[in-house]
Structure formats: structure tokens, C-alpha cells
Design a protein around this motif. Structure first.
Motif, PDB file in Angstrom:
ATOM      1  N   PHE A 143      29.272  33.830  48.988  1.00  0.00           N
ATOM      2  CA  PHE A 143      30.529  33.200  49.373  1.00  0.00           C
ATOM      3  C   PHE A 143      31.170  33.848  50.595  1.00  0.00           C
ATOM      4  O   PHE A 143      32.285  33.471  50.978  1.00  0.00           O
ATOM      5  CB  PHE A 143      31.519  33.234  48.203  1.00  0.00           C
ATOM      6  CG  PHE A 143      30.994  32.591  46.949  1.00  0.00           C
ATOM      7  CD1 PHE A 143      30.203  31.453  47.012  1.00  0.00           C
ATOM      8  CD2 PHE A 143      31.285  33.140  45.701  1.00  0.00           C
ATOM      9  CE1 PHE A 143      29.708  30.862  45.860  1.00  0.00           C
ATOM     10  CE2 PHE A 143      30.800  32.556  44.549  1.00  0.00           C
ATOM     11  CZ  PHE A 143      30.005  31.409  44.620  1.00  0.00           C
ATOM     12  N   ASN A 144      30.491  34.804  51.209  1.00  0.00           N
ATOM     13  CA  ASN A 144      31.049  35.466  52.391  1.00  0.00           C
ATOM     14  C   ASN A 144      31.356  34.452  53.485  1.00  0.00           C
ATOM     15  O   ASN A 144      30.523  33.600  53.818  1.00  0.00           O
ATOM     16  CB  ASN A 144      30.071  36.520  52.919  1.00  0.00           C
ATOM     17  CG  ASN A 144      30.642  37.288  54.091  1.00  0.00           C
ATOM     18  OD1 ASN A 144      30.307  37.021  55.245  1.00  0.00           O
ATOM     19  ND2 ASN A 144      31.513  38.240  53.807  1.00  0.00           N
ATOM     20  N   VAL A 171      37.551  28.954  49.764  1.00  0.00           N
ATOM     21  CA  VAL A 171      37.764  28.595  48.358  1.00  0.00           C
ATOM     22  C   VAL A 171      39.235  28.207  48.195  1.00  0.00           C
ATOM     23  O   VAL A 171      40.126  29.002  48.489  1.00  0.00           O
ATOM     24  CB  VAL A 171      37.419  29.758  47.416  1.00  0.00           C
ATOM     25  CG1 VAL A 171      37.765  29.401  45.971  1.00  0.00           C
ATOM     26  CG2 VAL A 171      35.946  30.128  47.525  1.00  0.00           C
ATOM     27  N   VAL A 172      39.480  26.978  47.749  1.00  0.00           N
ATOM     28  CA  VAL A 172      40.841  26.497  47.518  1.00  0.00           C
ATOM     29  C   VAL A 172      41.176  26.694  46.048  1.00  0.00           C
ATOM     30  O   VAL A 172      40.400  26.316  45.166  1.00  0.00           O
ATOM     31  CB  VAL A 172      40.992  25.013  47.907  1.00  0.00           C
ATOM     32  CG1 VAL A 172      42.404  24.517  47.609  1.00  0.00           C
ATOM     33  CG2 VAL A 172      40.669  24.823  49.390  1.00  0.00           C
ATOM     34  N   SER A 200      39.506  40.414  50.754  1.00  0.00           N
ATOM     35  CA  SER A 200      38.985  41.725  51.141  1.00  0.00           C
ATOM     36  C   SER A 200      37.463  41.761  51.203  1.00  0.00           C
ATOM     37  O   SER A 200      36.895  42.570  51.943  1.00  0.00           O
ATOM     38  CB  SER A 200      39.475  42.804  50.159  1.00  0.00           C
ATOM     39  OG  SER A 200      40.880  42.900  50.169  1.00  0.00           O
ATOM     40  N   VAL A 201      36.784  40.894  50.418  1.00  0.00           N
ATOM     41  CA  VAL A 201      35.316  40.895  50.424  1.00  0.00           C
ATOM     42  C   VAL A 201      34.752  39.764  51.292  1.00  0.00           C
ATOM     43  O   VAL A 201      33.575  39.439  51.203  1.00  0.00           O
ATOM     44  CB  VAL A 201      34.738  40.815  48.992  1.00  0.00           C
ATOM     45  CG1 VAL A 201      35.159  42.024  48.186  1.00  0.00           C
ATOM     46  CG2 VAL A 201      35.128  39.515  48.291  1.00  0.00           C
ATOM     47  N   GLY A 202      35.607  39.169  52.129  1.00  0.00           N
ATOM     48  CA  GLY A 202      35.097  38.226  53.118  1.00  0.00           C
ATOM     49  C   GLY A 202      35.186  36.759  52.763  1.00  0.00           C
ATOM     50  O   GLY A 202      34.675  35.903  53.488  1.00  0.00           O
ATOM     51  N   ILE A 203      35.837  36.429  51.633  1.00  0.00           N
ATOM     52  CA  ILE A 203      36.069  35.036  51.251  1.00  0.00           C
ATOM     53  C   ILE A 203      37.425  34.608  51.804  1.00  0.00           C
ATOM     54  O   ILE A 203      38.344  35.420  51.914  1.00  0.00           O
ATOM     55  CB  ILE A 203      36.031  34.884  49.718  1.00  0.00           C
ATOM     56  CG1 ILE A 203      34.668  35.331  49.185  1.00  0.00           C
ATOM     57  CG2 ILE A 203      36.319  33.450  49.286  1.00  0.00           C
ATOM     58  CD1 ILE A 203      34.614  35.449  47.674  1.00  0.00           C
ATOM     59  N   ASN A 204      37.564  33.323  52.148  1.00  0.00           N
ATOM     60  CA  ASN A 204      38.829  32.807  52.669  1.00  0.00           C
ATOM     61  C   ASN A 204      39.537  31.975  51.602  1.00  0.00           C
ATOM     62  O   ASN A 204      39.260  30.784  51.456  1.00  0.00           O
ATOM     63  CB  ASN A 204      38.583  31.952  53.917  1.00  0.00           C
ATOM     64  CG  ASN A 204      38.058  32.766  55.072  1.00  0.00           C
ATOM     65  OD1 ASN A 204      38.511  33.883  55.318  1.00  0.00           O
ATOM     66  ND2 ASN A 204      37.095  32.230  55.799  1.00  0.00           N
ATOM     67  N   LYS A 210      34.296  25.873  47.285  1.00  0.00           N
ATOM     68  CA  LYS A 210      34.733  25.646  45.914  1.00  0.00           C
ATOM     69  C   LYS A 210      36.193  25.230  45.863  1.00  0.00           C
ATOM     70  O   LYS A 210      36.992  25.615  46.730  1.00  0.00           O
ATOM     71  CB  LYS A 210      34.571  26.919  45.067  1.00  0.00           C
ATOM     72  CG  LYS A 210      33.137  27.332  44.788  1.00  0.00           C
ATOM     73  CD  LYS A 210      33.087  28.604  43.962  1.00  0.00           C
ATOM     74  CE  LYS A 210      31.661  29.012  43.667  1.00  0.00           C
ATOM     75  NZ  LYS A 210      30.966  28.058  42.784  1.00  0.00           N
ATOM     76  N   LEU A 211      36.517  24.480  44.821  1.00  0.00           N
ATOM     77  CA  LEU A 211      37.896  24.171  44.460  1.00  0.00           C
ATOM     78  C   LEU A 211      38.099  24.659  43.033  1.00  0.00           C
ATOM     79  O   LEU A 211      37.346  24.273  42.132  1.00  0.00           O
ATOM     80  CB  LEU A 211      38.152  22.670  44.553  1.00  0.00           C
ATOM     81  CG  LEU A 211      39.453  22.145  43.912  1.00  0.00           C
ATOM     82  CD1 LEU A 211      40.678  22.731  44.608  1.00  0.00           C
ATOM     83  CD2 LEU A 211      39.485  20.615  43.958  1.00  0.00           C
ATOM     84  N   LEU A 212      39.084  25.530  42.826  1.00  0.00           N
ATOM     85  CA  LEU A 212      39.401  26.053  41.498  1.00  0.00           C
ATOM     86  C   LEU A 212      40.747  25.492  41.057  1.00  0.00           C
ATOM     87  O   LEU A 212      41.743  25.619  41.779  1.00  0.00           O
ATOM     88  CB  LEU A 212      39.470  27.575  41.501  1.00  0.00           C
ATOM     89  CG  LEU A 212      38.167  28.368  41.322  1.00  0.00           C
ATOM     90  CD1 LEU A 212      37.165  28.058  42.414  1.00  0.00           C
ATOM     91  CD2 LEU A 212      38.451  29.862  41.266  1.00  0.00           C
ATOM     92  N   LEU A 213      40.773  24.864  39.876  1.00  0.00           N
ATOM     93  CA  LEU A 213      42.002  24.303  39.322  1.00  0.00           C
ATOM     94  C   LEU A 213      42.374  25.104  38.076  1.00  0.00           C
ATOM     95  O   LEU A 213      41.664  25.054  37.068  1.00  0.00           O
ATOM     96  CB  LEU A 213      41.808  22.835  38.958  1.00  0.00           C
ATOM     97  CG  LEU A 213      41.351  21.900  40.091  1.00  0.00           C
ATOM     98  CD1 LEU A 213      41.055  20.509  39.540  1.00  0.00           C
ATOM     99  CD2 LEU A 213      42.406  21.815  41.190  1.00  0.00           C
ATOM    100  N   LEU A 214      43.468  25.859  38.132  1.00  0.00           N
ATOM    101  CA  LEU A 214      43.912  26.633  36.977  1.00  0.00           C
ATOM    102  C   LEU A 214      44.694  25.734  36.028  1.00  0.00           C
ATOM    103  O   LEU A 214      45.576  24.978  36.463  1.00  0.00           O
ATOM    104  CB  LEU A 214      44.792  27.803  37.407  1.00  0.00           C
ATOM    105  CG  LEU A 214      44.053  29.109  37.746  1.00  0.00           C
ATOM    106  CD1 LEU A 214      43.197  28.940  38.999  1.00  0.00           C
ATOM    107  CD2 LEU A 214      45.038  30.260  37.950  1.00  0.00           C
ATOM    108  N   THR A 215      44.369  25.806  34.732  1.00  0.00           N
ATOM    109  CA  THR A 215      45.003  24.966  33.730  1.00  0.00           C
ATOM    110  C   THR A 215      45.452  25.812  32.545  1.00  0.00           C
ATOM    111  O   THR A 215      45.229  27.026  32.514  1.00  0.00           O
ATOM    112  CB  THR A 215      44.018  23.896  33.207  1.00  0.00           C
ATOM    113  OG1 THR A 215      42.988  24.550  32.452  1.00  0.00           O
ATOM    114  CG2 THR A 215      43.376  23.126  34.347  1.00  0.00           C
TER     115      THR A 215
END
Length: 297
Positions: free
Chosen positions: A23-24, A28-29, A55-59, A211-216
Motif C-alpha cells: 500500500f506504499n 486509502v479513504v 508515517s509508513v507511506g500510505i495516503n 481502498k475505501l474503509l467504512l467504519l460502522t
């Protein structure tokens, strides 16, 4: 005991390494909502997750809701919240409150949390940089046979018409973390309140996010026996909706997920925001903590 703990930490880091490499420099939304926005421990764990991702290069890009907070302020102001099919009726006075809460109070709290944990967050709404163009939603109500459907005006409630990603891309390509309040602007210059899931999905789609992450407030998509389902594709989602397994508040989330997948997002995760560090567990562990949705198996 300390040696055992150290070995466990090393194993966790080794498990995370291939995901960090994969994922570097990817986007990721994350849609932030539910209990994770209310519980103090969950809020801080979420902020740390976002900072670690950067910090590990993901946006990471954060899109947040704030319905309960809007309702609380309206109540304190003596104004009753009204809903039509789950949509808040938003007159001019209510829209002022929505902008204050989403664009001010909630947005800046999230920004402050991320910054306190070592990140560099910047809060924006869809009005900043002409970011989110909205169009008004009118609800329709079915009438007895032979009569035209009734059109219900619910005020300043909108949907995404288009997104200009330039301001987010500028932040994304720097050390900054965008935190987005789901407020758009119409062609008439008016502000519109937009469902945060829909905004997150459209942002992910336009940016071709990894990726798209939806917290529920649920473990994810459950079958009719209450067991967690994962590794689903678009056809699975349509079948589960048709047979009633996916229902209620999960329907708009899965619709948002399907549109994002069709629009080019590689995967969508519906995850349990009540679990501390849910974002990291879903991204960097083999097991994850929710439902993975893919275009195809």
C-alpha cells in the motif's frame, strides 16, 4: 514474559510488512462515524491509526459524519429534528447548524486529534477550493393508484454532482492529511448536507483509491444466522440485498461500496469501528475485522 511480548510484537510487524509494502504511496479513504466518533478511547486510537498510515507511506483521506452531534445542538437550541426516510429535513436554520457542527466543531476536533498524535491534518469542506459540487435531493412518496407521487422538499439535502479532486491531491502529495466534512455547494451557491458514506465513496472513486474503509457500529455484513460474511463481490451483494440479508442502514453503505468498486476502487471494507485500532487491524493483518468487498473474486 518481556521476551515473549517482544517476540509477539516482532511477529505482528512481520505480518504487517507485506501490506505496508503493497500500500506504499497508495490512497486509502476512511469514512469515520458511529461509536468511533463518540468514545474517547476509540477517537484517540483512530487518530493514531491515521498518523501511522501516513508515517509508513500510505495516503489516508478522512471523511466524517456527525449526525448525533447535529441533533444534540439542535435540541439545545430548542429545534426539533425531523426526518423523511432517514434524511434530516434541513431548512435554512438547520443548515446553519449543520455547517457549524460538521465544518467547525466535529471537523476541527478530528484535525486536532490527528495533530496531537503527530500528524499534520487539514480540515476542509466541499466548499473549499470548489471541491464538492452538489445537487438538491427531493424525496418522493408513493400515492394510491391513479395519483401522482408526492414530491417532498427536505431542504438543503444534496447528493454529489461532481468532485474536483485538485485540492485533495495537493494535500495528498504532501505531508498533510485531508479531513473532509460532507458539505457541498450547489450551482445556486447554496450549501447542501450530503451523506458522508456517499461523499467517501465518490472521493475514493474520483481518486481511484486503493481502498475505501467504512467504519460502522456492526462487525460488518452478517448472514441470516448472524455470522460475519467477507470476501464478497458485487454479484454477492446484489443477491444478499435481494433476499433481505442486507437491509436497513446497511443498504446505503453497500450501494456506496458497489458504486465505488464499479468506479475503479480496488476494494471496500465495512469494518467495526467499536474495535480499537480497527483501521490498522483491517489494513495490516491477515484476519482483519470486517467485511471485504471486491469487484470480483
Amino acid at each position: 514474559m518481556k521476551t515473549t511480548t517482544a517476540h509477539q510484537i516482532a511477529q505482528y510487524l512481520c505480518e504487517a510488512l507485506p501490506y505496508i509494502q503493497r500500500f506504499n504511496n497508495k490512497t486509502v479513504v476512511v469514512k469515520f462515524g458511529g461509536n468511533a466518533m463518540i468514545d474517547d478511547a476509540l477517537k484517540h486510537s483512530f487518530a493514531r491509526d491515521i498518523v501511522l498510515m501516513k508515517s509508513v507511506g500510505i495516503n489516508p483521506i478522512v471523511v466524517h459524519g456527525g449526525g448525533p452531534q447535529i441533533g444534540d445542538l439542535l435540541k439545545r437550541l430548542g429545534k426539533t429534528s425531523e426526518f423523511v426516510d432517514g434524511m434530516r429535513v434541513t431548512d435554512n436554520e438547520t443548515m446553519d447548524v449543520v455547517e457549524m457542527v460538521l465544518g467547525g466543531l466535529v471537523n476541527k476536533e478530528i484535525v486536532n486529534l490527528i495533530n496531537r498524535h503527530g500528524g499534520k491534518a487539514i480540515g476542509i469542506t466541499g466548499k473549499d477550493g470548489d471541491f464538492i459540487h452538489a445537487r438538491k435531493i427531493n424525496m418522493t412518496r408513493a400515492m394510491p393508484e391513479g395519483q401522482a407521487s408526492e414530491i417532498i422538499d427536505i431542504g438543503h439535502v444534496g447528493e454529489v454532482q461532481s468532485i474536483d479532486p485538485s485540492i485533495v491531491e495537493m494535500l495528498n502529495n504532501s505531508d498533510f492529511i485531508p479531513v473532509i466534512a460532507p458539505i457541498g455547494v450547489g450551482e445556486d451557491g447554496r450549501s447542501y448536507n450530503i451523506n458522508a458514506d456517499l461523499v467517501a465513496g465518490k472521493v475514493a472513486e474520483v481518486l481511484k483509491a486503493e481502498k475505501l474503509l467504512l467504519l460502522t457500529n456492526t462487525p460488518g455484513i452478517l448472514d441470516q444466522q448472524g455470522q460475519l460474511l467477507t470476501g464478497l463481490n458485487i454479484a454477492d451483494i446484489e443477491a444478499l440485498t435481494a433476499n433481505g440479508t442486507i437491509s436497513g442502514g446497511m443498504i446505503p453503505k453497500t450501494r456506496c461500496a458497489v458504486e465505488a468498486l464499479k468506479g475503479g476502487v480496488n476494494s471496500v471494507h465495512i469494518i467495526d469501528g467499536r474495535v480499537e485500532h480497527a483501521v490498522l487491524l483491517e489494513l495490516f493483518t491477515d484476519q482483519g475485522v470486517g467485511t471485504l468487498l471486491m469487484r470480483r473474486r
